[in-house]
Scaffold this motif. Structure first.
Motif, PDB file in Angstrom:
ATOM      1  N   ASN A  89       0.803  -1.227   0.000  1.00 35.54           N
ATOM      2  CA  ASN A  89       0.000   0.000   0.000  1.00 35.54           C
ATOM      3  C   ASN A  89       0.835   1.275   0.000  1.00 35.54           C
ATOM      4  N   VAL A  90       2.108   1.191   0.374  1.00 38.15           N
ATOM      5  CA  VAL A  90       2.867   2.402   0.671  1.00 38.15           C
ATOM      6  C   VAL A  90       3.046   3.305  -0.552  1.00 38.15           C
ATOM      7  N   LYS A  91       3.051   2.732  -1.733  1.00 39.15           N
ATOM      8  CA  LYS A  91       3.240   3.552  -2.939  1.00 39.15           C
ATOM      9  C   LYS A  91       2.107   4.559  -3.102  1.00 39.15           C
ATOM     10  N   LEU A 105       6.281  -4.270  12.209  1.00 37.67           N
ATOM     11  CA  LEU A 105       5.235  -3.802  11.305  1.00 37.67           C
ATOM     12  C   LEU A 105       5.470  -2.349  10.885  1.00 37.67           C
ATOM     13  N   SER A 106       5.891  -1.519  11.827  1.00 36.22           N
ATOM     14  CA  SER A 106       6.221  -0.135  11.491  1.00 36.22           C
ATOM     15  C   SER A 106       7.484  -0.075  10.645  1.00 36.22           C
ATOM     16  N   TYR A 107       8.451  -0.904  11.013  1.00 37.53           N
ATOM     17  CA  TYR A 107       9.700  -0.920  10.241  1.00 37.53           C
ATOM     18  C   TYR A 107       9.444  -1.340   8.803  1.00 37.53           C
ATOM     19  N   ASN A 108       8.540  -2.274   8.599  1.00 31.23           N
ATOM     20  CA  ASN A 108       8.237  -2.726   7.236  1.00 31.23           C
ATOM     21  C   ASN A 108       7.743  -1.567   6.371  1.00 31.23           C
ATOM     22  N   VAL A 109       6.896  -0.716   6.952  1.00 31.30           N
ATOM     23  CA  VAL A 109       6.391   0.451   6.216  1.00 31.30           C
ATOM     24  C   VAL A 109       7.534   1.415   5.921  1.00 31.30           C
ATOM     25  N   TYR A 110       8.325   1.694   6.948  1.00 31.40           N
ATOM     26  CA  TYR A 110       9.482   2.581   6.786  1.00 31.40           C
ATOM     27  C   TYR A 110      10.412   2.070   5.685  1.00 31.40           C
ATOM     28  N   ALA A 154       9.801  -0.051   3.238  1.00 31.61           N
ATOM     29  CA  ALA A 154       9.175  -0.058   1.916  1.00 31.61           C
ATOM     30  C   ALA A 154       9.143   1.356   1.320  1.00 31.61           C
ATOM     31  N   LEU A 155       8.878   2.356   2.141  1.00 28.18           N
ATOM     32  CA  LEU A 155       8.882   3.735   1.657  1.00 28.18           C
ATOM     33  C   LEU A 155      10.297   4.172   1.287  1.00 28.18           C
ATOM     34  N   PRO A 200      10.545   8.258   5.382  1.00 27.90           N
ATOM     35  CA  PRO A 200       9.822   8.996   6.429  1.00 27.90           C
ATOM     36  C   PRO A 200      10.687   9.149   7.673  1.00 27.90           C
ATOM     37  N   LYS A 201      10.268  10.008   8.595  1.00 27.88           N
ATOM     38  CA  LYS A 201      10.902  10.056   9.904  1.00 27.88           C
ATOM     39  C   LYS A 201      10.488   8.787  10.652  1.00 27.88           C
ATOM     40  N   PHE A 202      11.432   8.175  11.339  1.00 32.01           N
ATOM     41  CA  PHE A 202      11.147   6.916  12.032  1.00 32.01           C
ATOM     42  C   PHE A 202      11.838   6.939  13.386  1.00 32.01           C
ATOM     43  N   THR A 203      11.030   6.838  14.445  1.00 28.31           N
ATOM     44  CA  THR A 203      11.562   6.888  15.800  1.00 28.31           C
ATOM     45  C   THR A 203      11.165   5.628  16.551  1.00 28.31           C
TER      46      THR A 203
END
Length: 258
Positions: free
Chosen positions: A188-190, A212-217, A219-220, A227-230
């Motif tokens: 979905n990230v595209k 799960l959050s890392y996967n989105v990060y 992929a983007l 993205p910013k990732f904390t």
């Protein structure tokens, strides 16, 4: 004994004062056919309908579902009530409430041996709650006092998942977003690769795996939109406490514009 009594009285007074502050979020209902999405809305101090304001939508987690139009304010609402926020970032804040039997995002959840596993879908029709939220968003954004260049979305846990979901369904609406301890199907990230995004997660989260959050990060990042990732290494599922305390979260969010 007197000190204990005075302490208890002060706690009651403090809690009452905080509850009174939450009443600044006005109750409202969005009705579509036979379905209703309850929400609370906060207008800035000295609100003028002939002025334009940023709008922030905040999506709560699964524990705050219901129909009391109150529980969704449990986490995050107080962040928007501070004098500093009100003076520096006058905005309209919207807290919708997902019904108990629904979910913001299209995700299949299975619990095995006490552990929850999430299977995020890459398509399909929105849940009833998301469908209502999409229409509520349109209704508020169309108001003459909404600054269409500064519409924001954020959420935690189920609401973090819902944030990714609404971004893919309405990628042109939001100027920026933040997602706390959420997740999404990387396919979905595209669809929201052009939306500035800040992702948060607790490193010890045993409810929603930080992977799960890392996967989105990841992929983007792979499609050149980092993205910013904390990650808070010692935080469990309530990483929203640390995220809300980030001094740059609100300034970063409101600095984004379409």
């Amino acid at each position: 004994m007197k000190k204990i009594i005075l302490y208890l009285i002060s706690c009651v007074i403090f809690s009452f004062a905080k509850a009174q502050e939450l009443t600044k979020f006005k109750k409202a209902d969005f009705i579509k056919g036979i379905d209703t999405l309850k929400y609370r809305i906060l207008y800035p101090e000295n609100f003028h309908s002939n002025m334009k304001y940023p709008v922030v939508f905040f999506l709560h987690g699964a524990g705050e579902r219901g129909n009391d139009n109150q529980k969704q304010l449990t986490h995050g609402a107080k962040m928007f009530l501070t004098d500093e926020f009100q003076s520096k970032f006058p905005a309209i804040i919207v807290f919708p409430q997902c019904p108990q039997n629904s979910y913001w995002s299209n995700v299949e959840i299975e619990t095995i041996n006490g552990k929850r596993f999430f299977n995020f879908l890459s398509g399909g029709v929105p849940t009833k709650s998301m469908d209502l939220l999409l229409d509520l968003t349109d209704q508020i954004v169309k108001q003459p006092f909404a600054d269409k260049a500064k519409i924001y979305i954020g959420g935690l846990s189920m609401g973090g998942m819902g944030t990714f979901e609404i971004l893919r369904r309405k990628p042109k609406t939001f100027a920026a977003a933040f997602a706390i301890c959420g997740g999404d199907n990387v396919a979905n990230v595209k669809k929201y690769k052009n939306v500035p995004l800040w992702i948060f997660h607790g490193g010890l989260d045993d409810v929603v795996n930080p992977q799960l959050s890392y996967n989105v990060y990841h992929a983007l990042k792979a499609i050149n939109h980092t993205p910013k990732f904390t990650v808070y290494p010692k935080a469990n599922h309530n990483s929203w406490d640390s995220a809300f305390a980030e001094p740059e979260l609100i300034p970063w969010l409101f600095s984004q514009s379409k």
